[in-house]
Design a protein around this motif. Sequence first.
Motif: not given
Length: 358
Positions: A310-315
């Motif tokens: 799972v990816a949690q995009i920050q920028a």
Amino acid sequence: MDTGTVATVKVSELREIPPQFLREVIAIPPQALKCCLADLPPNTGMWTPDAVLWLRDTVMNCPEFSMKVVKQDGSKGIAHVYMFAPENFPDMDHSINRQIKNADLWRHQKDVFLSVTLSGTSSPKVTSDAVSALRLTSGRLEKSFSDSPREPSSAVTMTDMPPSLPLLKTGELMDVYVPVACHPGHFIIQPWKELHNLEALMEEMLLYYSRAEEKPVNIEKNKLYAAKIENQWYRVVIKGILRNGFLSVYELDYGKHEFVSVEKVRPLVDAFRKLPFQAITAQLAGVKSQQWSEEASILFRNLVEKKPLVAQIQAVNESTNSWDRKIVTFLVDTFLPDTDIWIHDFVSESLVEFSKDD
């Protein structure tokens, strides 16, 4: 000591070697030998991700290599070698060393490290409903296209670009697959929900180009083509035109760099431009930008490569070319039912341990 890999294991998984077997064990020398390629360009500094990934793919995809040792550095325990595919030994011009030396992989833009402000010190719990679907199932991925092959349009253009892959907003979660990783500062993710469409596209390209008429192709840098790599056709962009009729290409769906012969390149027909390019270049959030050690890079690859996460995009760093976009993202392993493993926490803890060993 026998395979040269770096891994992290639980203490409960360690066992002492019984004294009666210790003499037999130490009689066999460690089988892993550290090597480096001889006579590479001077002052390259840290290898670019392009060079690292090309060398990894080239070496790992070949069942065996021939080697010529030209120097041994006893103080570092490293052998300086020339490597050859078996059919090229001992032709120095076709060695792995010369191929990578003559490529343009050293001159590519360095990693773009984006500044991300982290809120809080603890990793949040992943609660997205989408995570529950993040499991690799046995058998083939379900295809959304018809099983019967469709004949793509014969019209060929070199300017029409596929639509851009939509990226989530900062803080949102996305199910992803990591096809290839270099180190925490450079890896590739693919959207999990599009993997079945990508597999169907690969099958249609294979069927189409296997029976398409072979015609000369006008090759231009930074233009889109189809290229045959091993036994599969891929969507690629030409990054460099090398000597001896070879090209340096970048796979736009898997994020790998390859060398291919000009004879294995074809125009990319319009039917294969409808699916957005799937490879997204990424950098791990939650860790400081740095020159990653060999141990940290290998550990990171073992944690994420060839895995659904799972990816949690920050920028997001946008670019004119969709394949040049980069993101900063957290990665979470949700395989265990009641535990979320945040990869940046694992990497940070391991860096502390590596520094203690030094």
